[in-house]
Design a protein around this motif. Structure first.
Motif, mmCIF file in Angstrom:
data_model
loop_
_atom_site.group_PDB
_atom_site.id
_atom_site.type_symbol
_atom_site.label_atom_id
_atom_site.label_comp_id
_atom_site.label_asym_id
_atom_site.label_seq_id
_atom_site.Cartn_x
_atom_site.Cartn_y
_atom_site.Cartn_z
ATOM 1 N N ASN A 81 2.095 -0.081 22.093
ATOM 2 C CA ASN A 81 2.217 -0.277 23.542
ATOM 3 C C ASN A 81 3.267 -1.335 23.893
ATOM 4 N N GLY A 82 4.405 -1.263 23.187
ATOM 5 C CA GLY A 82 5.504 -2.175 23.503
ATOM 6 C C GLY A 82 5.288 -3.611 23.081
ATOM 7 N N ASN A 83 4.196 -3.873 22.345
ATOM 8 C CA ASN A 83 3.890 -5.249 21.925
ATOM 9 C C ASN A 83 4.306 -5.429 20.471
ATOM 10 N N ILE A 84 5.359 -6.184 20.240
ATOM 11 C CA ILE A 84 5.865 -6.332 18.884
ATOM 12 C C ILE A 84 4.909 -7.138 18.005
ATOM 13 N N LYS A 85 4.045 -7.959 18.608
ATOM 14 C CA LYS A 85 3.025 -8.670 17.825
ATOM 15 C C LYS A 85 2.013 -7.688 17.252
ATOM 16 N N LYS A 86 1.691 -6.657 18.021
ATOM 17 C CA LYS A 86 0.791 -5.625 17.528
ATOM 18 C C LYS A 86 1.447 -4.855 16.388
ATOM 19 N N LEU A 87 2.762 -4.635 16.506
ATOM 20 C CA LEU A 87 3.496 -3.965 15.443
ATOM 21 C C LEU A 87 3.413 -4.763 14.151
ATOM 22 N N LYS A 88 3.540 -6.065 14.251
ATOM 23 C CA LYS A 88 3.439 -6.925 13.069
ATOM 24 C C LYS A 88 2.070 -6.779 12.408
ATOM 25 N N GLU A 89 1.022 -6.678 13.194
ATOM 26 C CA GLU A 89 -0.325 -6.522 12.649
ATOM 27 C C GLU A 89 -0.464 -5.209 11.889
ATOM 28 N N GLY A 129 0.808 -1.212 0.000
ATOM 29 C CA GLY A 129 0.000 0.000 0.000
ATOM 30 C C GLY A 129 0.841 1.260 0.000
ATOM 31 N N PHE A 130 0.183 2.379 0.226
ATOM 32 C CA PHE A 130 0.838 3.685 0.180
ATOM 33 C C PHE A 130 1.039 4.230 1.588
ATOM 34 N N ILE A 131 1.771 3.445 2.399
ATOM 35 C CA ILE A 131 2.066 3.836 3.777
ATOM 36 C C ILE A 131 3.574 3.804 4.000
ATOM 37 N N LEU A 132 4.107 4.918 4.497
ATOM 38 C CA LEU A 132 5.509 4.974 4.890
ATOM 39 C C LEU A 132 5.609 4.586 6.360
ATOM 40 N N HIS A 133 6.449 3.608 6.666
ATOM 41 C CA HIS A 133 6.645 3.130 8.040
ATOM 42 C C HIS A 133 8.014 3.571 8.539
ATOM 43 N N ARG A 134 8.089 3.916 9.805
ATOM 44 C CA ARG A 134 9.376 4.187 10.458
ATOM 45 C C ARG A 134 9.450 3.361 11.737
ATOM 46 N N PHE A 135 10.468 2.523 11.822
ATOM 47 C CA PHE A 135 10.672 1.646 12.970
ATOM 48 C C PHE A 135 11.991 2.032 13.626
ATOM 49 N N CYS A 136 11.935 2.473 14.875
ATOM 50 C CA CYS A 136 13.124 2.887 15.629
ATOM 51 C C CYS A 136 13.284 1.974 16.841
ATOM 52 N N GLY A 137 14.519 1.636 17.163
ATOM 53 C CA GLY A 137 14.748 0.766 18.299
ATOM 54 C C GLY A 137 15.949 1.174 19.117
ATOM 55 N N PHE A 138 15.904 0.819 20.417
ATOM 56 C CA PHE A 138 16.998 1.071 21.356
ATOM 57 C C PHE A 138 17.208 -0.211 22.140
ATOM 58 N N VAL A 139 18.409 -0.775 22.038
ATOM 59 C CA VAL A 139 18.692 -2.068 22.656
ATOM 60 C C VAL A 139 19.866 -1.918 23.613
ATOM 61 N N ASP A 140 19.620 -2.182 24.896
ATOM 62 C CA ASP A 140 20.658 -2.100 25.913
ATOM 63 C C ASP A 140 20.602 -3.386 26.735
ATOM 64 N N GLY A 141 21.451 -4.346 26.354
ATOM 65 C CA GLY A 141 21.417 -5.643 27.025
ATOM 66 C C GLY A 141 20.102 -6.352 26.767
ATOM 67 N N GLU A 142 19.386 -6.672 27.838
ATOM 68 C CA GLU A 142 18.095 -7.345 27.712
ATOM 69 C C GLU A 142 16.948 -6.373 27.495
ATOM 70 N N ASN A 143 17.217 -5.089 27.660
ATOM 71 C CA ASN A 143 16.152 -4.087 27.515
ATOM 72 C C ASN A 143 16.009 -3.659 26.053
ATOM 73 N N VAL A 144 14.784 -3.735 25.561
ATOM 74 C CA VAL A 144 14.483 -3.347 24.187
ATOM 75 C C VAL A 144 13.303 -2.379 24.194
ATOM 76 N N ASN A 145 13.506 -1.217 23.627
ATOM 77 C CA ASN A 145 12.423 -0.239 23.469
ATOM 78 C C ASN A 145 12.353 0.153 22.001
ATOM 79 N N PHE A 146 11.149 0.357 21.503
ATOM 80 C CA PHE A 146 11.030 0.766 20.112
ATOM 81 C C PHE A 146 9.887 1.757 19.935
ATOM 82 N N ARG A 147 9.990 2.527 18.842
ATOM 83 C CA ARG A 147 8.973 3.492 18.472
ATOM 84 C C ARG A 147 8.528 3.201 17.047
#
Length: 384
Positions: free
Chosen positions: A150-158, A105-123
């Motif tokens: 909301n921090g759920n990568i499964k939701k991101l996949k959807e 489709g015509f959607i631009l996605h931006r996936f940002c991540g921050f990984v520090d050891g076991e901690n993973v945060n993404f936007r």
């Protein structure tokens, strides 16, 4: 799937690294007929992207590591697991990344991540690509949707939807996926590629007793390819063995639609002219919204009739006592389509030739006898 912009920080040796796969306009003077064809998102003619990129650079500049990083980032979404992202944190500093891409489709996605050891945060952000939008215009409209995930990568996949990407590197994947490839197409491609590399290998058939397997027969011996992996590799030359991986990769490009492909140095033992021909076949098989990154050391690839922005060069330099990797596209220096990329490369315009100064001491005695070979930078005499 199309990748448009990638930023990496403290990821596999990349510090403050950025590469853009977009371009604003065609170069003047470039022949109208090119191997590449249209380089715009279908239905959005101003949304331009580099459909294929030939990525070159000296050893240890990051060609394989870059592909590995992309594979980890997109696999984390496709497989809905943060554990894959933790593999990016290979240094003692937090790893950060940002990738802009278009899926369906015509959607631009931006996936940002921050990984520090076991901690993973993404936007996560998106923007609708309007009919007259360029990439820059769409990127300016990105809206943060991290709260929806909301921090759920499964939701991101959807939200992103099904993703199509395929990577081929000897260092990462010991076998190539064949389950999603049409068997008849794979058999046809194997016969063409392997037969070209070794004319004695033309008797190739689908195995009757083994699942997802093929048999190559020569002089009473059987060579088995099972699940995309060559079982008795010692029976073939290095070039022919590499050709099997190339054939599987090439056949997949018929079976898959708008896919992102990363082919990493699968032609080190294959003749230069064959590599150029197969690259052309890969470009021809790209879907309308597909993309290919092709890494190589073969400078003869620079003779192909392609836009100058197709050719990218990685280089590693010392900056504040640390090594820094950067990328340069030929179009940044060569403003006319008629400029020779190969001559510019041989004159080290892109700063991508290997530094052989450490070998100079070994050549002292050779110089006395007149047998010393000049370094690549010393021998660059041509003009472009």
């Amino acid at each position: 799937m199309i990748i448009l912009d990638v930023q990496l920080k403290h990821v596999y040796g990349f510090d403050d690294f950025r590469v853009s796969f977009t371009y604003k306009r065609r170069l003047k003077g470039k022949p109208s007929v090119s191997l590449m064809g249209s380089e715009a998102l279908e239905g959005r003619e101003r949304f331009r992207y580099k459909r294929a990129v030939i990525l070159m650079g000296a050893n240890a500049t990051g060609k394989t590591s870059f592909g590995r990083a992309l594979l980890r980032i997109f696999s984390s979404i496709k497989e809905s697991t943060e554990a894959i992202l933790r593999e990016l944190n290979s240094e003692n500093r937090p790893a950060e990344f940002q990738v802009d891409f278009v899926n369906e489709g015509f959607i631009l996605h931006r996936f940002c991540g921050f990984v520090d050891g076991e901690n993973v945060n993404f936007r996560y952000s998106t923007a609708e690509i309007a009919e007259m939008d360029s990439y820059e215009m769409a990127a300016g409209k990105l809206t943060d949707r991290t709260d929806e995930v909301n921090g759920n990568i499964k939701k991101l996949k959807e939200l992103v939807g099904p993703m199509e990407f395929r990577s081929a590197y000897p260092e990462i994947e010991t076998s190539l996926r064949v389950k999603d490839i049409q068997k008849t197409e794979l058999l046809k491609t194997l016969r063409a590629v392997i037969g070209t590399l070794d004319p004695t290998l033309t008797d190739i058939s689908i195995a009757k007793d083994l699942k997802d397997s093929f048999v190559i027969r020569r002089r009473g011996k059987e060579i088995i390819i099972q699940d995309g992996k060559l079982l008795n590799r010692e029976l073939l030359s290095s070039g022919t063995a590499e050709g099997i991986d190339v054939a599987v990769f090439l056949a997949s490009m018929v079976s898959t639609g708008n896919c992102f492909y990363y082919c990493d140095e699968h032609f080190s033992s294959i003749h230069s002219d064959i590599e150029k021909r197969i690259f052309g076949l890969m470009v021809e098989r790209l879907g309308k919204n597909g993309q290919l990154v092709f890494t190589t050391h073969n400078t003869n690839m620079l003779d192909l009739n392609l836009p100058n922005h197709t050719f990218a060069f990685l280089r590693k330099e010392i900056d504040d006592e640390a090594y820094k990797v950067s990328v340069t596209f030929a179009s940044e220096f060569l403003k006319r389509g008629t400029d020779s990329v190969k001559c510019a490369m041989e004159n080290d315009v892109f700063g991508a030739l290997p530094d052989t100064s450490l070998l100079d001491d070994l050549a002292v005695e050779e110089r006395k006898t007149g047998f010393a070979s000049p370094s690549p930078k010393e021998s660059a005499k041509k003009s472009f």
